[in-house]
Write a protein that holds these residues in place. Structure first.
Motif, short mmCIF file in Angstrom:
data_model
loop_
_atom_site.label_atom_id
_atom_site.label_comp_id
_atom_site.label_asym_id
_atom_site.label_seq_id
_atom_site.Cartn_x
_atom_site.Cartn_y
_atom_site.Cartn_z
N GLU A 126 -47.14 44.25 -2.89
CA GLU A 126 -47.80 44.51 -1.84
C GLU A 126 -48.99 45.52 -2.13
OE1 GLU A 126 -45.25 46.42 1.28
OE2 GLU A 126 -46.80 46.96 2.33
N LYS A 127 -48.82 46.90 -2.84
CA LYS A 127 -49.62 47.67 -3.04
C LYS A 127 -50.76 47.19 -3.74
CE LYS A 127 -47.78 50.77 -0.24
NZ LYS A 127 -48.23 51.39 0.71
N LEU A 128 -50.51 46.15 -4.87
CA LEU A 128 -51.60 45.69 -5.60
C LEU A 128 -52.33 44.53 -4.97
CD1 LEU A 128 -49.91 46.40 -8.93
CD2 LEU A 128 -51.59 47.66 -7.71
N ASP A 129 -51.64 43.99 -3.91
CA ASP A 129 -52.27 42.89 -3.28
C ASP A 129 -52.21 41.68 -4.18
OD1 ASP A 129 -53.45 41.40 -1.28
OD2 ASP A 129 -55.43 41.87 -1.89
N LEU A 130 -51.08 41.34 -4.85
CA LEU A 130 -51.03 40.33 -5.68
C LEU A 130 -49.57 39.65 -4.92
CD1 LEU A 130 -51.13 42.26 -8.84
CD2 LEU A 130 -52.86 40.89 -7.83
N PRO A 131 -49.88 38.58 -4.27
CA PRO A 131 -49.16 37.78 -3.53
C PRO A 131 -47.81 36.86 -4.38
CG PRO A 131 -51.18 36.53 -3.41
CD PRO A 131 -51.54 37.83 -4.17
N GLU A 132 -48.38 36.50 -5.64
CA GLU A 132 -47.37 35.74 -6.18
C GLU A 132 -46.90 36.59 -7.34
OE1 GLU A 132 -46.84 33.41 -4.64
OE2 GLU A 132 -48.61 33.12 -3.55
N ALA A 133 -45.73 36.30 -7.98
CA ALA A 133 -45.27 37.14 -9.08
C ALA A 133 -43.96 36.06 -9.86
CB ALA A 133 -44.38 38.41 -8.71
N PHE A 154 -45.00 39.84 -13.67
CA PHE A 154 -46.48 39.51 -13.52
C PHE A 154 -46.90 39.12 -12.25
CE2 PHE A 154 -50.04 36.28 -14.30
CZ PHE A 154 -51.05 37.44 -14.55
N GLY A 155 -47.57 40.11 -11.58
CA GLY A 155 -48.01 39.70 -10.15
C GLY A 155 -49.55 39.29 -10.24
N TYR A 156 -49.72 38.33 -9.78
CA TYR A 156 -51.08 37.61 -9.79
C TYR A 156 -51.50 36.86 -8.36
CZ TYR A 156 -48.19 33.26 -10.10
OH TYR A 156 -47.25 32.22 -9.83
N LYS A 157 -52.71 36.56 -8.63
CA LYS A 157 -53.48 35.75 -7.69
C LYS A 157 -53.79 34.33 -8.31
CE LYS A 157 -55.44 38.94 -4.29
NZ LYS A 157 -56.70 39.61 -3.65
N ARG A 158 -53.46 33.23 -7.46
CA ARG A 158 -53.67 31.86 -8.19
C ARG A 158 -55.15 31.61 -8.35
NH1 ARG A 158 -50.00 27.29 -5.75
NH2 ARG A 158 -51.10 26.15 -7.54
N GLN A 159 -55.43 31.02 -9.51
CA GLN A 159 -56.99 30.54 -9.70
C GLN A 159 -57.18 29.61 -8.45
OE1 GLN A 159 -58.22 32.44 -11.59
NE2 GLN A 159 -57.23 32.20 -13.79
N THR A 160 -58.43 29.76 -7.99
CA THR A 160 -58.83 29.02 -6.88
C THR A 160 -59.90 27.80 -7.71
OG1 THR A 160 -60.25 30.14 -6.17
CG2 THR A 160 -58.07 30.08 -5.00
N ILE A 183 -46.09 24.63 -3.75
CA ILE A 183 -47.11 25.07 -3.14
C ILE A 183 -47.67 26.62 -3.47
CG2 ILE A 183 -48.16 25.68 -0.79
CD1 ILE A 183 -46.53 23.29 0.22
N ARG A 184 -46.59 27.51 -3.53
CA ARG A 184 -46.64 28.90 -3.71
C ARG A 184 -46.78 29.28 -5.07
NH1 ARG A 184 -45.66 32.36 0.37
NH2 ARG A 184 -46.27 33.90 -1.03
N ASN A 185 -45.81 28.47 -6.03
CA ASN A 185 -45.66 29.06 -7.19
C ASN A 185 -46.48 28.16 -8.32
OD1 ASN A 185 -42.94 29.91 -6.04
ND2 ASN A 185 -43.53 31.43 -7.87
N GLY A 186 -47.03 27.02 -7.97
CA GLY A 186 -47.62 26.22 -8.59
C GLY A 186 -46.98 25.67 -9.66
#
Lengths: 176, 169
Positions: free
Chosen positions: A99-106, A170-176, B50-53
């Motif tokens: 939440e604090k690092l704004d990384l929605p996936e982990a 590892f918290g991350y944002k997916r590549q778009t 969808i969420r984790n890919g």
């Protein structure tokens, strides 16, 4: 927090302040019990007599014990509890970091467990979490984010250590 | 009488018996529920995709720990006592996969408290893909009549570094 801050900037001061701090100390919601031990053993077809044969358990471990690898099981909150507001999460520091690092996936990448005194049915364990580190931004095949290390300590009702876990997430944002 | 594997029966380089297992959705979901892990990527394929890919739901971390424990203690018998386990997940295990565990003894030593230890590397693979690598330290009886489960306090040192105080074989 903007994406630039999350993925290229410094770790927020609030998060840096968590490093080395004992957080979320809690007692398990229920005693260690054999029902879950059976379910865990069944899930991996573990037929060790320590968990199925009382005579063997008495002779070898002075009574029933829980499989050591179940150490974290006794603290995961159930999906529902009366009077609970919000979602209770296991390893709360991990979710705070997301939440604090704004990384929605982990995901979790590494897990180290040191086992000390055996855990036995009837024990009521206590636990707490300590954030050890947060990395610089990294890019993997999953996306861009940060790695972090969280230690989780476990003690029994006598204050004796039953184990320590260390997780690398590892918290991350997916590549778009 | 339970089988007793003693430390003198174990040599560096020895291979553990292979374990193969066909993973189903039930394997993944049962493992997640057994470890009280309700996160949707371990029971909801849409969420996982969808969420984790990922291509499907996948085995969770604590259930993998349980699989490694089962594999190691199948080999040692009930007198084997896990001291330390570290694993790194490189890829996920999905329904439809046949996962295979293979283990090898890296070192055998006795610590300064007289406890016998085997250091073992276990690889969980699916086909040619290494999914998780685990290094474990497991205590074994030093002789018939010795029982690692009776060790406590200073006589139980699962996290001690192996140094000059240990007699390596």
């Amino acid at each position: 927090m903007s994406e630039a801050d999350t993925l290229t900037g410094e770790v927020p001061q609030e998060v840096r302040g968590w490093i080395g701090q004992k957080r979320y100390e809690q007692e398990g919601e229920f005693d260690v019990e054999r029902g879950y031990i059976y379910t865990s053993c069944a899930s991996v077809e573990n037929g060790s007599p320590l968990f199925w044969d009382e005579k063997a358990a008495n002779e070898i471990t002075s009574g029933w014990i829980a499989p050591p690898s179940m150490i974290s099981v006794w603290f995961r909150p159930h999906a529902f509890a009366p009077n609970r507001t919000g979602t209770a999460q296991p390893l709360q520091v991990h979710f705070d970091l997301k939440e604090k690092l704004d990384l929605p996936e982990a995901i979790m990448t590494d897990n180290t467990i040191v086992f000390r005194d055996p855990v036995r049915p009837g024990d009521r364990l206590r636990t707490w979490q300590v954030l050890r580190s947060v990395s610089e931004p990294k890019t993997t095949k999953l996306g861009t984010g940060r790695f972090w290390v969280i230690d989780v300590e476990y003690v029994n009702q006598k204050g004796e250590s039953v184990g320590t876990e260390s997780y690398t997430g590892f918290g991350y944002k997916r590549q778009t | 009488m339970e089988r007793v594997l003693t430390i003198d029966q174990v040599k560096p380089g020895a291979e553990l018996p292979e374990l193969g297992y066909d993973v189903t959705a039930t394997t993944v979901v049962l493992g997640a529920l057994a470890s009280r892990d309700w996160r949707p990527m371990h029971h909801d394929r849409d969420f996982a995709q969808i969420r984790n890919g990922t291509r499907d739901i996948f085995l969770n971390t604590p259930n993998q720990a349980a699989w490694f424990e089962r594999y190691l203690t199948d080999w040692t018998g009930p007198y084997g006592r896990l001291g330390r386990m570290k694993f790194r997940m490189r890829d996920s295990v999905f329904p439809g996969d046949r996962m295979v565990f293979r283990g090898r003894v890296d070192a055998v030593h006795t610590d300064d408290a007289g406890c016998g230890w085997a250091d073992v590397t276990v690889k969980l693979s699916v086909g040619d893909k290494l999914c998780t690598e685990c290094t474990a330290r497991i205590a074994l009886p030093t002789a018939a009549g010795d029982n690692p489960w009776t060790r406590r306090g200073e006589r139980w040192k699962p996290d001690a570094e192996v140094g000059t105080a240990s007699a390596r074989r």
